[in-house]
Motif scaffolding. Sequence first.
Motif, short mmCIF file in Angstrom:
data_model
loop_
_atom_site.label_atom_id
_atom_site.label_comp_id
_atom_site.label_asym_id
_atom_site.label_seq_id
_atom_site.Cartn_x
_atom_site.Cartn_y
_atom_site.Cartn_z
N LEU A 198 -1.29 -9.25 4.65
CA LEU A 198 -0.24 -8.54 5.14
C LEU A 198 -0.04 -7.19 4.39
CD1 LEU A 198 2.37 -8.44 6.62
CD2 LEU A 198 3.67 -9.61 4.68
N THR A 199 0.01 -6.20 5.06
CA THR A 199 0.03 -4.91 4.57
C THR A 199 1.25 -4.37 4.62
OG1 THR A 199 -2.37 -4.40 5.07
CG2 THR A 199 -0.98 -2.52 4.38
N LEU A 200 2.19 -4.11 3.60
CA LEU A 200 3.24 -3.50 3.73
C LEU A 200 3.63 -2.10 3.00
CD1 LEU A 200 3.24 -6.69 2.01
CD2 LEU A 200 5.78 -6.43 2.65
N PRO A 201 4.60 -1.37 3.63
CA PRO A 201 4.87 -0.07 3.27
C PRO A 201 5.64 -0.32 1.71
CG PRO A 201 5.18 -0.14 5.17
CD PRO A 201 4.82 -1.56 4.91
N PRO A 202 5.66 0.49 0.86
CA PRO A 202 6.65 0.45 -0.32
C PRO A 202 8.13 0.35 0.26
CG PRO A 202 5.30 2.21 -0.57
CD PRO A 202 4.77 1.91 0.81
N GLY A 203 9.25 -0.45 -0.37
CA GLY A 203 10.35 -0.39 0.03
C GLY A 203 10.77 -1.60 0.83
N VAL A 204 9.56 -2.26 1.60
CA VAL A 204 9.95 -3.22 2.52
C VAL A 204 10.51 -4.33 1.70
CG1 VAL A 204 9.13 -5.04 4.12
CG2 VAL A 204 8.49 -2.29 4.28
N SER A 205 11.46 -5.23 2.20
CA SER A 205 12.24 -6.15 1.32
C SER A 205 11.28 -7.45 1.76
CB SER A 205 13.65 -6.52 1.94
OG SER A 205 13.76 -7.02 3.17
N GLU A 257 0.82 -1.20 -0.01
CA GLU A 257 0.20 -0.11 0.15
C GLU A 257 0.95 1.20 -0.02
OE1 GLU A 257 -3.10 0.53 -0.27
OE2 GLU A 257 -4.08 -1.36 0.42
N PRO A 258 0.72 2.08 -1.08
CA PRO A 258 1.64 3.41 -1.18
C PRO A 258 1.44 4.18 0.21
CG PRO A 258 0.30 3.10 -3.19
CD PRO A 258 -0.13 2.02 -2.21
N ARG A 259 0.34 4.20 0.68
CA ARG A 259 0.04 4.91 2.10
C ARG A 259 0.56 4.43 3.30
NH1 ARG A 259 -5.41 8.36 0.71
NH2 ARG A 259 -4.60 9.52 -1.39
N ALA A 260 0.95 3.08 3.45
CA ALA A 260 1.06 2.46 4.54
C ALA A 260 2.38 2.84 5.27
CB ALA A 260 1.33 0.75 4.29
N ARG A 261 2.46 2.79 6.54
CA ARG A 261 3.60 3.35 7.34
C ARG A 261 4.26 1.95 8.09
NH1 ARG A 261 3.20 6.44 3.99
NH2 ARG A 261 2.67 8.56 3.95
N ARG A 262 3.85 1.03 8.22
CA ARG A 262 4.37 -0.07 8.96
C ARG A 262 3.70 -1.52 8.32
NH1 ARG A 262 0.53 -1.69 12.69
NH2 ARG A 262 -1.13 -0.27 12.94
N LEU A 263 4.52 -2.50 8.68
CA LEU A 263 3.82 -3.69 8.39
C LEU A 263 2.50 -4.11 9.21
CD1 LEU A 263 7.23 -5.65 8.09
CD2 LEU A 263 5.67 -5.61 6.56
N ARG A 264 1.57 -4.84 8.51
CA ARG A 264 0.46 -5.05 9.49
C ARG A 264 -0.25 -6.35 8.93
NH1 ARG A 264 -5.06 -3.18 9.44
NH2 ARG A 264 -4.70 -1.88 7.58
N LEU A 265 -0.82 -7.23 9.98
CA LEU A 265 -1.47 -8.43 9.62
C LEU A 265 -2.92 -8.28 10.07
CD1 LEU A 265 1.06 -11.16 10.55
CD2 LEU A 265 0.09 -11.08 8.35
N THR A 266 -3.60 -8.87 9.36
CA THR A 266 -5.13 -8.90 9.69
C THR A 266 -5.73 -10.24 9.23
OG1 THR A 266 -5.65 -7.87 7.62
CG2 THR A 266 -5.49 -6.31 9.75
N VAL A 267 -6.69 -10.67 9.94
CA VAL A 267 -7.19 -12.11 9.36
C VAL A 267 -8.81 -11.96 9.71
CG1 VAL A 267 -7.54 -14.66 10.09
CG2 VAL A 267 -5.21 -13.36 10.44
N SER A 268 -9.30 -12.33 8.43
CA SER A 268 -10.92 -12.17 8.53
C SER A 268 -11.32 -13.60 7.73
CB SER A 268 -11.59 -11.02 7.68
OG SER A 268 -11.06 -11.21 6.22
N GLU A 269 -12.45 -13.86 7.58
CA GLU A 269 -13.28 -14.98 6.92
C GLU A 269 -12.56 -14.84 5.33
OE1 GLU A 269 -17.18 -15.22 7.31
OE2 GLU A 269 -17.34 -15.91 9.17
N ALA A 270 -12.27 -13.91 4.81
CA ALA A 270 -11.69 -13.78 3.53
C ALA A 270 -10.09 -14.39 3.60
CB ALA A 270 -11.74 -12.60 2.89
N GLY A 271 -9.51 -14.50 4.68
CA GLY A 271 -8.08 -15.03 4.59
C GLY A 271 -7.30 -13.96 5.37
N ALA A 272 -5.88 -14.14 5.28
CA ALA A 272 -4.96 -13.14 6.15
C ALA A 272 -4.48 -12.54 4.99
CB ALA A 272 -3.95 -14.36 6.60
#
Length: 249
Positions: A45-52, A28-43
């Motif tokens: 992982l939201t990543l900021p740009p540049g994370v290896s 996500e271009p606007r994300a500032r940190r790594l974030r995990l979420t889980v729902s019935e649709a699955g898991a």
Amino acid sequence: MKRQVQVRELAGAVDESGAPLQVRWVVEPRARRLRLTVSEAGARLTLPPGVSERQAESFVEQHRGWLSQQWQLHRPPQLPGLRERDHLPLRGETRPIVWREARFARIQLADATVCIEAPAGFSEQRLGRLLADFYQAQARADLGRWLPALLPGLPRVPQRFRLHPLRSLWGALNPGGTLSLDLALILAPDDAYRYVLVHELCHLIQPNHSPAFWREVEARFGDWRPQRRWLRQHGLALKQELAALLGNL
């Protein structure tokens, strides 16, 4: 920068069936940190740009236990496939199924009954494709009934309609003029399906969700609010139902 999406499997069994959990990686271009979420649709992982990739994999690994625990709480129910059913969902109702062995495969709607004919040994995958074709034909028939009354007043007509399973959206209108609709809408009551169609057509007038957009929706479908609530309450179950029926498609 556009949002980038990948699907990865978390190595190791994480549910009773031993199937690995799929983790959707979304940059996500606007994300500032790594974030995990889980729902019935699955898991997810939201990543900021540049994370290896190594950083992302390490982050997921650190939270393996939490992911497995959350998936046990949120994973969708195991729904029966088509062959295990004696009723088929269609337009907000369930229709009894009559199974017949025949030389050629086809699905027909006769009054309130669905007749499924197939040769002996017809594979699950081919049966899923047959059902997808049946649902698409039914969904297109509904479009043919509704569109004549909805097209007047639009600045242009969609160039093409696509009916196929969508992961999260109910509909989308691309710049080229193709209007995509979730095939699961044919399982919903007519008014819910028609609301989504009106919603997407109104984006031809207002390509946003401004007050002016909702006035256009209101003018064409005054009862849209209950339909939106219905889809929010039952939409995920509807998508899961279609996925179970179509199998591995």
